[in-house]
Design a protein around this motif. Structure first.
Motif, short mmCIF file in Angstrom:
data_model
loop_
_atom_site.label_atom_id
_atom_site.label_comp_id
_atom_site.label_asym_id
_atom_site.label_seq_id
_atom_site.Cartn_x
_atom_site.Cartn_y
_atom_site.Cartn_z
N LEU A 1 28.86 36.54 0.79
CA LEU A 1 28.87 38.00 0.70
C LEU A 1 28.48 38.66 2.03
N GLN A 2 27.99 37.87 2.98
CA GLN A 2 27.61 38.46 4.27
C GLN A 2 28.83 38.83 5.10
N PHE A 3 29.99 38.25 4.76
CA PHE A 3 31.19 38.54 5.53
C PHE A 3 31.80 39.85 5.04
N HIS A 4 32.29 40.64 5.99
CA HIS A 4 32.78 41.98 5.68
C HIS A 4 33.84 41.97 4.60
N ILE A 5 34.73 40.99 4.64
CA ILE A 5 35.84 40.96 3.69
C ILE A 5 35.35 40.80 2.25
N ASN A 6 34.12 40.27 2.08
CA ASN A 6 33.60 40.00 0.73
C ASN A 6 32.50 40.95 0.28
N GLN A 7 32.19 41.96 1.07
CA GLN A 7 31.03 42.79 0.76
C GLN A 7 31.18 43.59 -0.53
N ASP A 8 32.41 43.80 -0.97
CA ASP A 8 32.61 44.56 -2.20
C ASP A 8 32.50 43.68 -3.45
N LYS A 9 32.14 42.41 -3.27
CA LYS A 9 32.08 41.49 -4.39
C LYS A 9 30.66 41.17 -4.85
N SER A 10 29.69 41.93 -4.34
CA SER A 10 28.30 41.65 -4.69
C SER A 10 28.02 41.84 -6.17
N ASN A 11 28.83 42.67 -6.84
CA ASN A 11 28.61 42.89 -8.27
C ASN A 11 29.04 41.68 -9.10
N ASN A 12 29.66 40.67 -8.46
CA ASN A 12 30.06 39.48 -9.18
C ASN A 12 28.92 38.49 -9.37
N VAL A 13 27.82 38.70 -8.65
CA VAL A 13 26.72 37.73 -8.68
C VAL A 13 26.16 37.57 -10.08
N ASP A 14 25.87 38.67 -10.76
CA ASP A 14 25.27 38.59 -12.08
C ASP A 14 26.16 37.84 -13.06
N ALA A 15 27.46 38.10 -13.00
CA ALA A 15 28.39 37.43 -13.92
C ALA A 15 28.41 35.93 -13.67
N VAL A 16 28.36 35.55 -12.40
CA VAL A 16 28.38 34.12 -12.07
C VAL A 16 27.06 33.46 -12.46
N LEU A 17 25.96 34.18 -12.31
CA LEU A 17 24.68 33.62 -12.71
C LEU A 17 24.62 33.35 -14.21
N GLU A 18 25.38 34.12 -14.98
CA GLU A 18 25.46 33.84 -16.41
C GLU A 18 26.12 32.49 -16.66
N LEU A 19 27.07 32.10 -15.80
CA LEU A 19 27.70 30.79 -15.93
C LEU A 19 26.69 29.67 -15.69
N LEU A 20 25.66 29.97 -14.90
CA LEU A 20 24.63 28.98 -14.60
C LEU A 20 23.87 28.57 -15.85
N SER A 21 23.89 29.41 -16.87
CA SER A 21 23.16 29.11 -18.09
C SER A 21 23.71 27.86 -18.79
N SER A 22 24.99 27.54 -18.54
CA SER A 22 25.56 26.34 -19.13
C SER A 22 25.18 25.09 -18.34
N PHE A 23 24.63 25.29 -17.15
CA PHE A 23 24.17 24.19 -16.31
C PHE A 23 22.68 24.06 -16.55
N GLU A 24 22.28 23.05 -17.31
CA GLU A 24 20.94 22.98 -17.88
C GLU A 24 19.89 22.68 -16.80
#
Length: 234
Positions: A111-134
């Motif tokens: 997310l530090q790269f300019h091209i990806n800066q508008d994707k910071s709101n995806n972090v929470d959704a991806v962290l929810e996927l972490l819940s399946s990784f015990e």
């Protein structure tokens, strides 16, 4: 019937007659073609040395090709467009490459790269996927250097998914993982596909035919490079 020369408007990524060779002129891959549409789940299988990884790296535009064309959304990808292309067509290699720091800092690295800066709101959704990784709640604060190989590959996967790619290119991502972590990896991919609102696709290299049939709906077999649907069981 539509004209065969008309562009496939639904196609995300197309490789047309790709060829690669060594500096000495030895052919590595020859005349390979593939179309990737929204929602496609494609596995590539074949023996070691058949050109699977070379072809995938060509799709990721990481290596130069000597023949053929690669189109994204029916247009060639210019050099100036490569950063945008690689934020939408994300390559996950066999061995995870993590930066020094915590799991959390690795997840947010892209997310530090300019091209990806508008994707910071995806972090929470991806962290929810972490819940399946015990793993315990403190997993995000773990140092990357303290992770097992399987944990590192899961982190690399989640980091790729934060970019919300249209296509995920995976080069034998579970080849070094134990069966439990392999299933967790597959589960995260499945949840990502089911919860995304943009019908993402993947191209997944695997040496395991059973895994290919488990995760994919189409299998591309090397060295011939033929694509066929996965047969369904009655």
């Amino acid at each position: 019937m539509s004209d065969a020369t008309e562009p496939d408007q639904d196609c995300l990524l197309e490789a047309r007659s790709i060829g690669r060779q060594t500096s000495a002129g030895e052919c590595l891959v020859r005349d390979l073609s593939l179309k990737v549409h929204p929602g496609d789940r494609i596995a590539i299988v074949g023996p070691t040395g058949s050109g699977k990884s070379l072809f995938l790296r060509s799709l990721a535009m990481l290596d130069e090709i000597q023949a053929g064309d690669i189109l994204f959304q029916n247009a060639p990808v210019a050099d100036k467009d490569l950063p945008a292309y690689r934020s939408q067509v994300v390559y996950l290699q066999q061995r995870p490459v993590l930066i020094e720091g915590t799991v959390e800092s690795n997840l947010k690295f892209a997310l530090q790269f300019h091209i990806n800066q508008d994707k910071s709101n995806n972090v929470d959704a991806v962290l929810e996927l972490l819940s399946s990784f015990e793993r315990p709640n403190g997993f995000l604060k773990r140092k990357s250097s303290a992770l097992s190989g399987g944990e590192g590959q899961i982190v690399a996967l989640l980091r790729a998914l934060i970019l919300a790619p249209q296509i995920l290119l995976m080069d034998e991502p579970t080849s070094g993982l134990d069966p439990q972590t392999t299933r967790q990896f597959e589960q995260i991919i499945q949840q990502w596909l089911e919860t995304s609102n943009q019908r993402p696709a993947f191209v997944w290299i695997t040496h395991d035919h059973t895994q290919a049939e488990r995760v994919a709906t189409q299998i591309m077999t090397f060295p011939a490079g033929t694509l066929a649907p996965v047969p369904t069981t009655a």
